[in-house]
Design an enzyme around this catalytic site. Structure first.
Site, short mmCIF file in Angstrom:
data_model
loop_
_atom_site.label_atom_id
_atom_site.label_comp_id
_atom_site.label_asym_id
_atom_site.label_seq_id
_atom_site.Cartn_x
_atom_site.Cartn_y
_atom_site.Cartn_z
N PRO A 162 2.93 5.41 3.59
CA PRO A 162 2.72 6.83 3.87
C PRO A 162 1.49 7.32 3.12
O PRO A 162 1.38 7.14 1.91
CB PRO A 162 4.00 7.48 3.29
CG PRO A 162 4.38 6.59 2.15
CD PRO A 162 3.97 5.19 2.56
N CYS A 182 3.27 9.85 -5.65
CA CYS A 182 2.06 10.61 -5.30
C CYS A 182 1.28 10.97 -6.56
O CYS A 182 1.84 11.56 -7.50
CB CYS A 182 2.43 11.89 -4.54
SG CYS A 182 0.99 12.88 -4.08
N HIS A 191 4.02 0.67 -6.00
CA HIS A 191 2.56 0.70 -6.01
C HIS A 191 2.15 0.27 -7.42
O HIS A 191 2.41 0.99 -8.40
CB HIS A 191 2.05 2.10 -5.71
CG HIS A 191 0.56 2.18 -5.62
ND1 HIS A 191 -0.10 2.85 -4.62
CD2 HIS A 191 -0.42 1.68 -6.41
CE1 HIS A 191 -1.41 2.75 -4.79
NE2 HIS A 191 -1.63 2.04 -5.88
N ASN A 243 2.91 -3.21 -3.32
CA ASN A 243 1.97 -2.33 -2.66
C ASN A 243 0.74 -2.15 -3.56
O ASN A 243 0.87 -2.02 -4.77
CB ASN A 243 2.65 -0.98 -2.39
CG ASN A 243 1.71 0.08 -1.85
OD1 ASN A 243 1.68 1.20 -2.34
ND2 ASN A 243 0.94 -0.25 -0.82
N ASP A 291 -3.88 -2.73 -3.15
CA ASP A 291 -5.01 -3.66 -3.16
C ASP A 291 -4.82 -4.90 -2.29
O ASP A 291 -5.37 -5.96 -2.60
CB ASP A 291 -5.36 -4.07 -4.59
CG ASP A 291 -6.30 -3.09 -5.26
OD1 ASP A 291 -6.66 -2.08 -4.62
OD2 ASP A 291 -6.68 -3.33 -6.42
N ARG A 326 -4.35 1.44 2.68
CA ARG A 326 -5.76 1.52 3.08
C ARG A 326 -6.25 0.21 3.69
O ARG A 326 -7.11 0.22 4.58
CB ARG A 326 -6.61 1.91 1.88
CG ARG A 326 -6.35 3.32 1.36
CD ARG A 326 -7.08 3.58 0.05
NE ARG A 326 -6.65 2.65 -0.98
CZ ARG A 326 -7.37 2.31 -2.05
NH1 ARG A 326 -8.58 2.82 -2.20
NH2 ARG A 326 -6.91 1.47 -2.94
#
Length: 326
Positions: free
Chosen positions: A7, A98, A168, A199, A201, A224
């Site tokens: 997301p 976030c 992440h 998550n 890289d 990304r």
């Protein structure tokens, strides 16, 4: 192995989820976060960010869409999670990752990693409110300023009832700066009894292979990297099965871009359409020089009709199907 599409607020909306999931390789995706502050949101708020609720919470290619909530009040999050479930959300995900200042200042996202007890309380309350057959999951970073509490936070989420975690592998302070610390994913997986997704890289097949070795986990979430290389999930899925991998060329990407522009033209206010196209072209330019050429051509243009003409002209020069309006 499962591969998820991350997301990303202001980037991966219903249109881009639709376009990317039709390439293949993605097992599930997550909405942009729905911010919960002081009330039970109306149905329209959910449908605005989760248009897939009109299609049994799936993209047009049949990929499930999980609904993500962000906030800090356990009771309010639980009430909204229960409502999301009643609207058809197959999974309720909670955002503890976030990194943006505005979100953190309002006590949402990664700042909550300073309070493991609150993480536990939120997941517990949401888990109690949501029907048992609907999983509750969580996405976290390694911490706010340091990863010192990463394991404690992961344990709090797991013990609260999370079905799985997406980690992440950076702190909030690190933002999106490389490297991602995949070794911390391994540490977390060692102490929680639930699946963990790595998550951060993963931009290429080689990155995925290194991540798998360092993190020790099979499941991954792509952000990304997948937006800038639309077939990355398909490449990884094929490689994991020992199948040959042929990278997608610009000739295959361009119809996806055309579809994206068509849908954007239909669904967004004209003020925002050019920015969305430029945003994706800017990310595609990492792997496709043709995307950079298109970006440079339209970067100062904000009239949608003029952009249509410029894109059509560029397509004719290259001898490919034009990026036409639906």
């Amino acid at each position: 192995m499962k591969i998820a599409l991350a997301p990303m607020e202001g980037l991966v909306d219903g249109v881009l989820r639709d376009v990317l999931t039709r390439t293949g390789g993605i097992d599930w995706c997550v909405t942009e976060f729905i911010r919960i502050t002081d009330r039970l949101l109306p149905e329209s708020s959910f449908h605005k960010l989760v248009p897939e609720l009109e299609r049994e919470a799936m993209t047009r290619s049949g990929v499930p869409v999980h609904v993500q909530l962000l906030g800090s009040d356990p009771v309010l999050l639980a009430e909204n999670a229960a409502f999301a479930a009643s609207l058809g959300a197959p999974v309720v995900d909670l955002n503890f990752g976030c990194p943006t200042k505005t979100v953190n200042k309002s006590r949402g996202g990664a700042v909550l990693l300073k309070e493991p007890a609150l993480l536990h309380a939120i997941v517990c309350e949401v888990r109690r409110a949501v029907p048992r057959h609907i999983p509750v999951t969580a996405k976290m970073r390694l911490g706010y300023e340091s990863p010192d509490q990463a394991v404690e936070c992961a344990q709090a989420l797991s013990e609260g009832g999370a079905a799985f975690l997406v980690v992440h592998a950076r702190t909030r302070i690190e933002g999106y700066r490389p490297p991602a610390h995949w070794e911390w994913v391994a540490r977390i997986q060692d102490v929680v009894p639930i699946p963990v997704y790595a998550n951060g890289d993963i931009w290429s097949l080689d990155d995925w292979r290194r991540c798998r070795v360092v993190s020790g986990v099979e499941n991954i979430m792509l952000g990304r990297g997948l937006v800038s290389r639309p077939d990355l999930a398909w490449q990884i899925a094929a490689a994991s099965r020992g199948q040959p991998v042929d990278e997608m060329g610009w000739q295959s990407v361009q119809p996806m871009l055309a579809d994206f522009w068509c849908q954007t033209r239909q669904k967004l206010d004209p003020r925002y359409m050019p920015g969305r196209l430029k945003q994706w072209l800017g990310m595609l330019a990492r792997n496709y020089p043709q995307a950079l050429e298109l970006f440079e051509m339209i970067r100062r243009e904000n009239d949608c009709a003029r952009i249509d003409s410029l894109l059509a002209e560029q397509s004719v020069r290259r001898g490919v199907s034009p990026l036409a309006v639906c």
